[in-house]
Design a protein around this motif. Structure first.
Motif, PDB file in Angstrom:
ATOM      1  N   THR A 148      41.853  49.933  39.559  1.00  0.00           N
ATOM      2  CA  THR A 148      42.624  49.744  40.801  1.00  0.00           C
ATOM      3  C   THR A 148      42.080  48.582  41.622  1.00  0.00           C
ATOM      4  O   THR A 148      42.849  47.865  42.271  1.00  0.00           O
ATOM      5  CB  THR A 148      42.593  51.025  41.646  1.00  0.00           C
TER       6      THR A 148
ATOM      7  N   ASN B 144      43.803  51.238  27.978  1.00  0.00           N
ATOM      8  CA  ASN B 144      44.089  52.068  29.152  1.00  0.00           C
ATOM      9  C   ASN B 144      45.588  52.025  29.416  1.00  0.00           C
ATOM     10  O   ASN B 144      46.156  50.961  29.682  1.00  0.00           O
ATOM     11  CB  ASN B 144      43.299  51.551  30.367  1.00  0.00           C
ATOM     12  N   GLU B 145      46.230  53.207  29.364  1.00  0.00           N
ATOM     13  CA  GLU B 145      47.689  53.253  29.538  1.00  0.00           C
ATOM     14  C   GLU B 145      48.121  52.806  30.935  1.00  0.00           C
ATOM     15  O   GLU B 145      49.173  52.175  31.092  1.00  0.00           O
ATOM     16  CB  GLU B 145      48.207  54.674  29.288  1.00  0.00           C
ATOM     17  N   ASP B 146      47.313  53.118  31.946  1.00  0.00           N
ATOM     18  CA  ASP B 146      47.671  52.744  33.312  1.00  0.00           C
ATOM     19  C   ASP B 146      47.706  51.223  33.492  1.00  0.00           C
ATOM     20  O   ASP B 146      48.515  50.706  34.278  1.00  0.00           O
ATOM     21  CB  ASP B 146      46.683  53.363  34.304  1.00  0.00           C
TER      22      ASP B 146
ATOM     23  N   ASP C  94      51.073  49.983  32.046  1.00  0.00           N
ATOM     24  CA  ASP C  94      52.179  50.347  32.925  1.00  0.00           C
ATOM     25  C   ASP C  94      52.195  49.463  34.165  1.00  0.00           C
ATOM     26  O   ASP C  94      53.263  48.981  34.595  1.00  0.00           O
ATOM     27  CB  ASP C  94      52.047  51.825  33.319  1.00  0.00           C
ATOM     28  N   TRP C  95      51.039  49.223  34.750  1.00  0.00           N
ATOM     29  CA  TRP C  95      50.957  48.357  35.931  1.00  0.00           C
ATOM     30  C   TRP C  95      51.341  46.921  35.589  1.00  0.00           C
ATOM     31  O   TRP C  95      52.072  46.261  36.348  1.00  0.00           O
ATOM     32  CB  TRP C  95      49.537  48.395  36.489  1.00  0.00           C
TER      33      TRP C  95
ATOM     34  N   LYS D  37      50.872  59.499  26.443  1.00  0.00           N
ATOM     35  CA  LYS D  37      50.960  59.015  27.817  1.00  0.00           C
ATOM     36  C   LYS D  37      51.668  57.671  27.891  1.00  0.00           C
ATOM     37  O   LYS D  37      52.475  57.424  28.791  1.00  0.00           O
ATOM     38  CB  LYS D  37      49.558  58.907  28.420  1.00  0.00           C
TER      39      LYS D  37
ATOM     40  N   LEU E 136      55.081  56.894  29.975  1.00  0.00           N
ATOM     41  CA  LEU E 136      55.222  55.853  30.990  1.00  0.00           C
ATOM     42  C   LEU E 136      56.368  54.905  30.665  1.00  0.00           C
ATOM     43  O   LEU E 136      57.127  54.496  31.560  1.00  0.00           O
ATOM     44  CB  LEU E 136      53.905  55.076  31.120  1.00  0.00           C
TER      45      LEU E 136
END
Length: 657
Positions: free
Chosen positions: A287, A322-324, A327-328, A370, A374
């Protein structure tokens, strides 16, 4: 204590005389002020003064000072209307020059804040109120208070940020603000907010320097120097104001280019140092890096583009699995598409294609449940009409719904074929068919998934059961016995196989559906008794048992309900919640005149207290029922039984028996 209070009150004499002499307060009002202040002073001099005493004193003094200021302005306004000040423009009346009463109120409030923060040093809210008051009044004690607050709370990033912001914005001391940020980062290196605020501060300072160069005639530092320089000047005219009066000196073009290059290098070096320090201190925070990209993206400075590319490269390298991140990154390709209008459909489609390419690349590298979820969520936003969603709000104008639906179904099929279809994704798969109006396809899919590796997926079984019931009700108004047997056998199998703690929602739905079919309802009750007997916890299935009792009570009356709750309470480990539900049924009847119901409620209380004698709240409820519906002797009997069981007499007092 009285001597100290009297001493402090005597020190207020000059201030109060000044207020009365100016006509701001009458003699009676001055006497009331003295009385209130003496009362507050005595409170503060107690052995253990309360924090609320200090806060109340501060609020009173603030209101008093505001009233003084208001009355002063009103009197000056009246004198101005009469022309008194016009006759003496250079020499105004001495009575309205700045005097002791104008500053005494602020000094007293600051002194109270000092005392309360010294006594309650750990209260951050008090420190921030103290700082806000100093800033509002522009008092010179601000630096001293900031130093004290940071000394007592060095691990609070918000204080470092507050201090640096004050130095930067109010005191206009960039060097001091930078030093505070750096000291704060040495003390709190793990604070993401501190790193981000330091970056924003340096970008703001860099923007001011660029504004100065623009005012001097050098606009090549802007990202859009040719066409948008005038617009940029207009938007940032507040930054240009301090530099408009400065005149540019005559320098050679080559020297100007060298100065510009050096300026850009120094600015980029500062920003790079902050970024590398942040990822070194917090290497695992995705983040933090995402917010760095967002800040660089929002800054309209050329050198930020290079830094943004560097951050994105490091993100992909460090968070490739990292899937996040994926997606981001896909969402980043879209940007602020809600700003596009109908004439820019080609740009929108290009952005969507880039986002889809990112998701496809992510699935090739990271084919997980995941990641599929997403990706599916992103595609679903393209076909749903959610007004709050910026994608769907614009996409529906340009994207064919059928193409999007086909892409989503293919994605779910890929997840199933690759073995990444977990319970949540499977439920989304079936639910999407339902939302598309394909009930039969949803039914067949749910049947196929429940017989595979997801046979133990409780939520999927609940979804399948609801679909089966919906299909039966849509088929005809009267359901055939063959169909009832079919769905009952299906549900019987899953209810026997899965523990009741995981299938409570399924039980509630099935009981409601079969409540009109007595034969099947009785069979379900037998299955329920078996499931409750197997439950390890006394609270497992309590909500289901309570729902059964409510259904029987509504349809067959209290006699059948009593027979049912006796069967349920005879099972191993009945819960207190179930006892209380049965007692509530009997008590409600007893309070409307059914005396036998009171007897049943009394028996239930005795059974529950035999099993759970340590629950004093249960004794209290029993006592209150006897007091309301029984006699004084029966209520006293409950009281003494409770007192014998409880070894702690204070606990009995706490139950108000």
């Amino acid at each position: 204590m009285a001597d100290v209070v009297q001493y402090r009150m005597e020190r207020m004499a000059d201030e109060l005389d000044d207020l009365e002499r100016r006509g701001l307060f009458s003699g009676e009002e001055i006497a009331e002020i003295v009385r209130r202040r003496r009362d507050f002073e005595y409170r503060l001099k107690r052995r253990s003064p309360l924090k609320q005493d200090f806060i109340a004193y501060i609020e009173y003094e603030k209101q008093l000072d505001a009233l003084r200021s208001l009355r002063k302005r009103a009197i000056i306004g009246k004198l101005a209307d009469k022309g008194i000040f016009e006759k003496n423009k250079k020499k105004k009346s001495k009575i309205w020059k700045r005097s002791l009463s104008d500053i005494a109120g602020v000094l007293r409030i600051l002194d109270i804040y000092r005392m309360v923060t010294m006594r309650y040093r750990g209260d951050l809210d008090l420190w921030f109120k103290y700082l806000e008051f100093c800033r509002d009044k522009r008092h010179g004690r601000m630096k001293q208070v900031l130093a004290q607050a940071i000394r007592y709370h060095p691990k609070v990033p918000g204080l470092w940020i507050y201090a640096a912001a004050w130095e930067f914005d109010q005191n206009l001391n960039v060097a001091a603000a930078r030093a505070l940020m750096q000291n704060g980062l040495r003390t709190c290196p793990d604070s993401e907010d501190l790193w981000l605020e330091y970056l924003r501060m340096e970008l703001t300072y860099l923007n001011k320097l660029i504004a100065r160069k623009v005012a001097l005639g050098d606009v090549t530092l802007l990202q859009h120097s040719n066409n948008d320089s005038d617009q940029w000047k207009e938007e940032n005219k507040d930054l240009l104001i301090p530099f408009i009066e400065e005149q540019a000196s005559d320098v050679h073009e080559g020297a100007l280019e060298k100065r510009e290059e050096l300026f850009l290098q120094q600015g980029a070096l500062v920003l790079q140092t902050i970024y590398h320090g942040a990822i070194e201190a917090i290497p695992l925070s995705i983040t933090l890096r995402q917010k760095f990209v967002e800040i660089f993206d929002a800054a309209n400075i050329t050198l930020c583009d290079k830094l943004k590319v560097e951050v994105l490269e490091h993100l992909k390298k460090d968070f490739l699995h990292n899937e996040d991140y994926w997606d981001w990154f896909a969402q980043l390709q879209i940007g602020y598409i809600s700003d596009l209008n109908n004439s820019e459909s080609s740009k929108l489609l290009t952005k969507l294609d880039r986002a889809i390419q990112v998701y496809e690349e992510a699935l090739n590298i990271l084919p997980t449940a995941k990641m599929f979820s997403l990706y599916a969520k992103f595609l679903l936003n393209m076909v749903t009409s959610d007004g709050e969603n910026s994608i769907s709000a614009v996409n529906n104008m340009f994207v064919d719904d059928q193409d999007a639906i086909s892409s989503i179904l293919k994605l779910y099929e890929r997840a199933e074929s690759s073995g990444c279809l977990n319970e949540d994704l499977a439920c989304q798969y079936v639910t999407f068919y339902l939302q598309s109006g394909r009930l039969n396809e949803a039914k067949n899919l749910a049947k196929k998934l429940c017989t595979g590796k997801l046979a133990e997926a409780t939520n999927l079984w609940i979804l399948r059961s609801s679909i089966e019931i919906k299909c039966l009700t849509n088929k005809s108004l009267s359901i055939s016995k063959e169909d009832l047997n079919s769905i009952f056998n299906l549900l019987k199998d899953v209810l026997n196989r899965l523990p009741i703690s995981k299938t409570e929602n399924l039980w509630l739905m099935v009981l409601k559906f079969f409540s009109n079919y007595k034969e099947y309802f009785q069979k379900l009750l037998m299955i329920l008794e078996t499931a409750l007997g197997k439950a390890g916890s006394s609270y497992s299935g309590t909500s289901v048992a309570s729902a059964v009792l409510n259904l029987i009570f509504q349809r067959e009356g209290i006699q059948q309900t009593r027979g049912m709750y006796k069967r349920l309470l005879s099972l191993p480990h009945p819960s207190v919640k179930l006892f209380r539900h049965c007692i509530e049924l009997e008590s409600n009847l007893g309070f409307v005149g059914d005396k036998f119901a009171i007897t049943c409620a009394r028996n239930l209380y005795n059974s529950a207290l035999d099993m759970y004698p340590e629950i004093m709240e249960l004794w209290r409820e029993y006592y209150l029922m006897e007091k309301k519906a029984g006699t004084t002797e029966s209520a006293n009997a409950v009281y003494w039984r409770a007192k014998k069981i409880s070894k702690d007499t204070m606990l009995l007092v706490g139950t108000d028996l």
